[in-house]
Design a protein around this motif. Sequence first.
Motif, mmCIF file in Angstrom:
data_model
loop_
_atom_site.group_PDB
_atom_site.id
_atom_site.type_symbol
_atom_site.label_atom_id
_atom_site.label_comp_id
_atom_site.label_asym_id
_atom_site.label_seq_id
_atom_site.Cartn_x
_atom_site.Cartn_y
_atom_site.Cartn_z
ATOM 1 N N THR B 70 24.755 14.255 10.001
ATOM 2 C CA THR B 70 25.707 15.082 9.261
ATOM 3 C C THR B 70 25.018 15.752 8.080
ATOM 4 O OG1 THR B 70 26.333 13.448 7.616
ATOM 5 C CG2 THR B 70 27.507 13.362 9.712
ATOM 6 N N GLY B 71 25.814 16.562 7.383
ATOM 7 C CA GLY B 71 25.341 17.165 6.137
ATOM 8 C C GLY B 71 25.598 16.214 4.982
ATOM 9 N N CYS B 72 25.593 16.784 3.777
ATOM 10 C CA CYS B 72 25.557 16.003 2.556
ATOM 11 C C CYS B 72 26.927 15.422 2.181
ATOM 12 C CB CYS B 72 25.062 16.927 1.454
ATOM 13 S SG CYS B 72 24.898 16.171 -0.123
ATOM 14 N N TYR B 73 26.934 14.130 1.828
ATOM 15 C CA TYR B 73 28.145 13.503 1.282
ATOM 16 C C TYR B 73 28.297 13.826 -0.187
ATOM 17 C CZ TYR B 73 28.342 10.534 5.386
ATOM 18 O OH TYR B 73 28.436 10.088 6.657
ATOM 19 N N GLY B 74 27.214 14.207 -0.797
ATOM 20 C CA GLY B 74 27.253 14.526 -2.209
ATOM 21 C C GLY B 74 26.654 13.461 -3.102
ATOM 22 N N ASN B 126 31.389 -4.876 -5.365
ATOM 23 C CA ASN B 126 31.121 -4.027 -4.194
ATOM 24 C C ASN B 126 32.298 -3.150 -3.825
ATOM 25 O OD1 ASN B 126 28.658 -5.064 -3.955
ATOM 26 N ND2 ASN B 126 28.998 -6.178 -2.051
ATOM 27 N N ARG B 127 31.997 -2.005 -3.269
ATOM 28 C CA ARG B 127 33.022 -1.170 -2.642
ATOM 29 C C ARG B 127 32.605 -1.050 -1.181
ATOM 30 N NH1 ARG B 127 36.256 1.370 -6.751
ATOM 31 N NH2 ARG B 127 35.506 0.417 -8.659
ATOM 32 N N ASN B 128 33.546 -1.290 -0.284
ATOM 33 C CA ASN B 128 33.172 -1.253 1.129
ATOM 34 C C ASN B 128 33.341 0.126 1.743
ATOM 35 O OD1 ASN B 128 32.964 -3.918 0.630
ATOM 36 N ND2 ASN B 128 34.728 -4.550 1.847
ATOM 37 N N PHE B 129 34.343 0.854 1.269
ATOM 38 C CA PHE B 129 34.726 2.065 1.986
ATOM 39 C C PHE B 129 34.425 3.314 1.166
ATOM 40 C CE2 PHE B 129 37.680 -1.313 3.340
ATOM 41 C CZ PHE B 129 37.226 -1.435 4.647
ATOM 42 N N PRO B 134 34.322 5.424 -6.963
ATOM 43 C CA PRO B 134 34.853 6.205 -8.088
ATOM 44 C C PRO B 134 34.291 7.617 -8.153
ATOM 45 C CG PRO B 134 33.678 4.222 -8.846
ATOM 46 C CD PRO B 134 33.701 4.160 -7.375
ATOM 47 N N PHE B 135 33.073 7.796 -7.648
ATOM 48 C CA PHE B 135 32.429 9.112 -7.628
ATOM 49 C C PHE B 135 33.329 10.173 -7.006
ATOM 50 C CE2 PHE B 135 29.433 12.117 -5.497
ATOM 51 C CZ PHE B 135 28.698 12.509 -6.601
ATOM 52 N N PHE B 136 34.146 9.784 -6.020
ATOM 53 C CA PHE B 136 34.966 10.763 -5.300
ATOM 54 C C PHE B 136 36.365 10.912 -5.900
ATOM 55 C CE2 PHE B 136 31.893 9.292 -2.081
ATOM 56 C CZ PHE B 136 31.309 10.507 -1.790
ATOM 57 N N GLU B 137 36.716 10.018 -6.850
ATOM 58 C CA GLU B 137 38.090 9.968 -7.340
ATOM 59 C C GLU B 137 38.597 11.286 -7.907
ATOM 60 O OE1 GLU B 137 39.065 6.756 -10.118
ATOM 61 O OE2 GLU B 137 38.528 5.450 -8.430
ATOM 62 N N GLU B 392 32.599 18.522 -5.870
ATOM 63 C CA GLU B 392 33.519 19.653 -5.829
ATOM 64 C C GLU B 392 34.765 19.252 -6.611
ATOM 65 O OE1 GLU B 392 35.671 22.767 -2.737
ATOM 66 O OE2 GLU B 392 34.428 21.157 -1.951
ATOM 67 N N VAL B 393 35.085 20.020 -7.639
ATOM 68 C CA VAL B 393 36.188 19.658 -8.535
ATOM 69 C C VAL B 393 37.124 20.847 -8.709
ATOM 70 C CG1 VAL B 393 34.977 17.893 -9.871
ATOM 71 C CG2 VAL B 393 34.721 20.297 -10.487
ATOM 72 N N PRO B 394 38.405 20.578 -9.039
ATOM 73 C CA PRO B 394 39.302 21.704 -9.320
ATOM 74 C C PRO B 394 38.857 22.402 -10.598
ATOM 75 C CG PRO B 394 40.380 19.602 -9.776
ATOM 76 C CD PRO B 394 39.069 19.286 -9.125
#
Lengths: 184, 566
Positions: B70-74, B126-129, B134-137, B392-394
């Motif tokens: 795939t491409g970048c998750y960021g 740990n974060r599993n998913f 938090p990076f994506f929150e 990517e942010v508003p």
Amino acid sequence: MNVEERNYLVLDKIIERYGDRPGGLIRVLYKAQELFGYLSRDVQTHVAEKMCLPVGHVHGVATFYSQFVTAPQGKNVVRVCMGTACYVKNAQDILNRFRELLGVEPDETTADGLFTLRTTRCIGACSLAPLLTVNESVHGHLSVYDVARLVDRYRKEGPDEEVSPVEHKRQRPARDQRAAPPPN
Amino acid sequence: MSISVSDLQEIRERHRPQIEERLQDGRLAPPTQVLVCTSTACRSSGGEQLFKALRREIKNLGLDVRVVKTGCYGFCGLGSVAVVHPGAVLYCNIDENGAGNIARTHLRDGRLVQNLLYRSMNGEGNRNFLHEIPFFEKQQRVVLDNSGLIDPEDINEYIARDGYFALAEVLRSRAGPADVVDAVRRSGLRGRGGAGFPTGEKWFFAAAQEGPEKYIICNADEGDPGAFMDRSILEGNPHAVLEGMLIAGYAVGAQEGYVYVRAEYPLAVKRLEIAIRQAQKLGLLGKGILGSDFDFDVDIALGAGAFVCGEETALLRSAMGFRGEPRVRPPYPVEKGLYDKPTIINNVETLANVPAIIRNGPEWFAAMGTEGSKGTKIFSLAGQIKNTGLIEVPMGISLADIVYDIGAGPPPGRRIKAVQTGGPSGGAVPAELLDVPVDYESLQAVGTIMGSGGLIVLDNTDCMVDLAKFYMQFAAHESCGACTLCRVGVVHVVDILERITQGEGTLDDLQELEELAYDVRDASLCGLGQTAANPVLSTMKYFWDEYLAHVRDRRCPAGVCNALSH
């Protein structure tokens, strides 16, 4: 038919294919650099004749863009990224360490023809800063202490195995064109 | 021969199940697919080897699990990354033994590989998913929604995500090109290359031009050091850019498009070539697209390493195979562009927004962001910050939110001093002003620009005078040489800064520096020269004390300038 003649034949095919497209000259010069390792006067003249362009025009384009080189390159081309993210993470020190170890300035080739030292514009992998590329491989998160190890590795092994044959050719000018030490 | 809309629907239905599986976040199920990021940053952390190793291990174990590139998750700072579906379990910083570990423990035995899970920098366990991180929150992914979700080298996966259906809609609906222009106008989309010109207006001017020959150019000459959003879009979701170009072509009546790409991005070029070939094969590029009478084709023009070629008039000259030297505007490219024909030049991110605007409607887009700046913006986050990567942010989110929440702040024991936005044409926003909302006008008000979206975070170990020198050296190197003040004046500015950082500067130097910076701005033809001295002006405005310390006290507060370190 020797290698050089065959390369010119390949180049002529490329000129036929891309010659009259927009930006065709830049594509042709890329391919020429891939085939011959660098854009010599002869290659530039050949491209100009085949594409019905003034030699001055071809030379002007070849010297305007930083991707084109008009002198033979070493077997391993080291490009130290000097983008902002790398700069604030001490890329300058890494470049200085290379200058010290290889005994050349940026854009020069070592006397043994093994290394060309160059700087590169940001390659957009800033998360790995500071980074550099050797031939086609990217090495990230570097410190000045890694430089000696890298130089040793490439001195022993030469270019990485996973590089395709074409890219090998790009990095390795024919034996008789190996770089002479810079005159100074 | 082009496929029909019903063929397109059939492809979508056929490939949808495996994409849907990747959207079921946060529950453990027997694994069926592993997605591996193979974009530039992850590749250099071993993404490609990880991909091959996973395939090998799965084959050896005789498992029925697909491995997908795939491409970048960021989250580039975590490379290399793999996500196991269904459930989106994220593994990061995977070393060479990791592939075997994941294959045996998770794919075969169904247990999580604890030591490869994401550990929060702030010690929250740990974060599993993927979605728990938090990076994506605070992010809102519109352009990047497919990046990291689909295989960029497989057109079918893009179609399964409703790809090319925006194009189908504009071709099929009775609405003419004028309605498409109007929709883009109403969405409020502005140029993402940095200047923020309203995209719909540009299209409107181009559509109004007479003549059968017009061109669409996608500007992918992302020259700003520290910016890599265009590269990530091309590597992770190239078809969105092509679809955007097709819609632009239909809206203004063009038959040909070119993507002008930097040569420093070999992987982006490769994936774009694959995307163009696949679209041509299905007849989504070419003649009579989707059974309509609309013809459009796309080719690549290669840049060759010149920052000035991001300036549209220089880009045009370069795309025609000349030296990239800018010319006077007007005439603007919409009147006289490639081969003097009307030409639209849009940035990668601008075009990648278009399909979503058509699919979801302009009102949906206009509901995001602020009054004057609609939608989302992609930023690349680099420099002295814990979480580097692509976000990517508003529009309207504050820089502080980006830096402290998404970026998790500076490395331990450091203080953030400033954030440089807009690359070499931008300026530094000091720490005390980081509450500024991210939109075109607010950033201008504090003396910088939106720019293409590179954010470089600087802390107390960075010297602002040295940074200004770095940017001016860049400008000196990249000036095309047409204007005297840009060619000579910038070099002179570098000399003065060199003296100051060597501890040989005087107060007169500071005055001359400022005057010269204004002269360069006022006497240059193109954007490069006009903005070249911005880093000097903005650091002088906010970090005058650092300049004074260098000149008067012969001291570098950050300890960067060696000559001044006692």
